[in-house]
Design a protein around this motif. Structure first.
Motif, short mmCIF file in Angstrom:
data_model
loop_
_atom_site.label_atom_id
_atom_site.label_comp_id
_atom_site.label_asym_id
_atom_site.label_seq_id
_atom_site.Cartn_x
_atom_site.Cartn_y
_atom_site.Cartn_z
N LEU A 219 2.95 9.70 -10.48
CA LEU A 219 2.37 9.56 -11.82
C LEU A 219 1.12 10.44 -11.93
O LEU A 219 0.00 9.94 -12.03
CB LEU A 219 2.01 8.11 -12.09
CG LEU A 219 3.17 7.09 -12.04
CD1 LEU A 219 2.63 5.67 -12.06
CD2 LEU A 219 4.11 7.34 -13.22
N PRO A 220 1.29 11.75 -11.89
CA PRO A 220 0.13 12.65 -11.86
C PRO A 220 -0.81 12.49 -13.05
O PRO A 220 -2.02 12.67 -12.91
CB PRO A 220 0.75 14.04 -11.82
CG PRO A 220 2.15 13.87 -12.32
CD PRO A 220 2.57 12.50 -11.88
N VAL B 34 0.83 -1.21 0.00
CA VAL B 34 0.00 0.00 0.00
C VAL B 34 0.87 1.26 0.00
O VAL B 34 0.59 2.21 -0.76
CB VAL B 34 -0.95 0.01 1.22
CG1 VAL B 34 -1.77 1.29 1.25
CG2 VAL B 34 -1.88 -1.21 1.16
N LEU B 35 1.90 1.29 0.83
CA LEU B 35 2.75 2.49 0.88
C LEU B 35 3.38 2.81 -0.47
O LEU B 35 3.24 3.94 -0.97
CB LEU B 35 3.83 2.33 1.95
CG LEU B 35 3.48 2.77 3.37
CD1 LEU B 35 4.64 2.51 4.32
CD2 LEU B 35 3.09 4.24 3.40
N LEU C 54 2.48 6.07 -3.00
CA LEU C 54 3.53 6.98 -3.47
C LEU C 54 3.57 7.02 -5.00
O LEU C 54 3.81 8.08 -5.60
CB LEU C 54 4.89 6.54 -2.92
CG LEU C 54 5.11 6.72 -1.42
CD1 LEU C 54 6.42 6.09 -0.99
CD2 LEU C 54 5.07 8.19 -1.05
N ALA C 55 3.30 5.88 -5.62
CA ALA C 55 3.30 5.82 -7.09
C ALA C 55 2.23 6.73 -7.66
O ALA C 55 2.43 7.34 -8.73
CB ALA C 55 3.09 4.37 -7.55
N THR D 97 -3.80 16.68 -6.59
CA THR D 97 -5.17 16.64 -6.08
C THR D 97 -5.80 15.26 -6.25
O THR D 97 -6.41 14.72 -5.30
CB THR D 97 -6.04 17.69 -6.79
OG1 THR D 97 -5.49 18.98 -6.55
CG2 THR D 97 -7.48 17.65 -6.27
N ALA D 98 -5.68 14.68 -7.41
CA ALA D 98 -6.32 13.38 -7.68
C ALA D 98 -5.76 12.30 -6.76
O ALA D 98 -6.52 11.48 -6.20
CB ALA D 98 -6.12 12.98 -9.13
N ALA D 99 -4.45 12.28 -6.58
CA ALA D 99 -3.84 11.28 -5.71
C ALA D 99 -4.30 11.46 -4.27
O ALA D 99 -4.56 10.48 -3.56
CB ALA D 99 -2.31 11.37 -5.79
#
Length: 358
Positions: A75-76, A65-66, A70-71, A220-222
């Motif tokens: 990867l915006p 999960v971590l 972070l990925a 924002t999405a992440a």
């Protein structure tokens, strides 16, 4: 209702048989173990070696999960697409397991004093990824909920004042937690003169909001999929779980663990949730190790001292959903205690009414 004689009655015998099924079932709290060499290094750090499954689970999360979260930030261009996939996989694989591992690791610390800083990894670093604001769980659950024992208005998560088969009242209960807990929890600590905890609570809330704000501006999405949506979903799950665990309250003994909760035995979820179904047993002694809950339940049942409601082969979420759907026939069939189903529906409905004090 319950038997208090010293000779096990049929209700106790059935309950013991069901709890023995939990004892013999294969555990399912984690997906894979620590590498042997790493496990050998970590085992001496634990206060209780029986907590190794919790450590296995935290390792599972740390290596899956971590890095996945972070990925999403790295990867915006793909965050909005991969975010729902990340959240679905994380919650299906780990949410129930993590929340109960966090639960028991806050009641009984995992690591020895020399390594106590490691006790902060789960409630500080991992918790926000599962919708639990960093550093607040112990105050809300272990200190507030267990100390006040569902007593309204002292327990902020008390189910007493609600008509507990009314879904709209549950929605109010959930929204109150989601919106109001940020103010109510530090105020609770202040009223209880737990000044250190009040200060810690306020600082953790500020840290959490600062973290979410900073990450929101970064991606924002992440942030939506790793922090914001998890907060909404998990708050609903936690409140529905607590509502369901304390949905049947005996008006004659609402302060008693037997009167304001129940046990769920011989249920597959117990193997994923560190025996969380033994909720009455847990409220009777919140420091009891999670591996000992079925044995303690069996011991009291064999001595003829089991009181209150006991369901077999269903869990808390099943009970809560059945109540909202009016499936009292199903609940009666799964009820191991009291043993007689005559009048069971009336008994259960009576225990759904708001608890009133003169």
């Amino acid at each position: 209702m319950g038997c208090t004689s010293q000779v096990p009655a049929p209700t106790q015998i059935r309950a013991v048989e069901a709890a023995n099924a939990d004892l013999s079932a294969q555990r399912n709290e984690f997906h894979f173990k620590l590498p042997k060499r790493l496990a050998a290094l970590c085992l001496p750090l634990l206060l209780d070696k029986r907590d190794l499954p919790i450590l296995h689970l935290f390792f599972n999360i740390a290596v899956t999960v971590l890095p996945a979260s972070l990925a999403l930030y790295c990867l915006p261009a793909w965050s909005a697409v991969l975010g729902p996939v990340y959240l679905a996989a994380t919650y299906v694989l780990f949410l129930e397991r993590y929340l109960l591992a966090l639960h028991y690791s806050q009641h009984r610390q995992l690591f020895k004093t020399d390594y106590r800083w490691l006790n902060h990894v789960a409630p500080m670093l991992l918790a926000p990824l599962f919708g639990v604001p960093c550093g607040l769980y112990r105050l809300h659950h272990c200190v507030m909920h267990h100390a006040e024992n569902n007593w309204y208005p002292k327990d902020l998560s008390s189910t007493e004042p609600y008509q507990r088969d009314n879904f709209f009242q549950f929605l109010f209960y959930w929204v109150r937690y989601l919106v109001g807990i940020w103010l109510e929890l530090p105020l609770y600590a202040m009223k209880a003169r737990r000044w250190g905890m009040a200060g810690q609570c306020l600082s953790m809330e500020l840290l959490y909001f600062a973290l979410v704000t900073a990450l929101w501006h970064l991606n924002t999405a992440a942030t939506v999929w790793t922090l914001v949506v998890p907060l909404v979903i998990t708050s609903f799950a936690l409140m529905f779980g607590n509502w369901s665990q304390h949905i049947f309250i005996d008006p004659d003994k609402p302060r008693s663990a037997h009167g304001m909760s129940y046990n769920c035995v011989d249920f597959s979820g117990n193997q994923r949730s560190f025996n969380d179904g033994y909720h009455t047993t847990h409220h009777l002694n919140s420091k009891l190790h999670w591996t000992e809950l079925p044995q303690q339940f069996i011991l009291t049942a064999e001595q003829g001292m089991t009181q209150g409601l006991v369901f077999g082969s269903i869990g808390f979420f099943d009970v809560g959903l059945a109540v909202f759907l009016g499936r009292f026939d199903m609940l009666s069939k799964q009820l191991l205690s009291p043993v007689s189903h005559q009048g069971t529906t009336e008994l259960l409905k009576e225990r759904l009414k708001p608890v009133l004090y003169s």
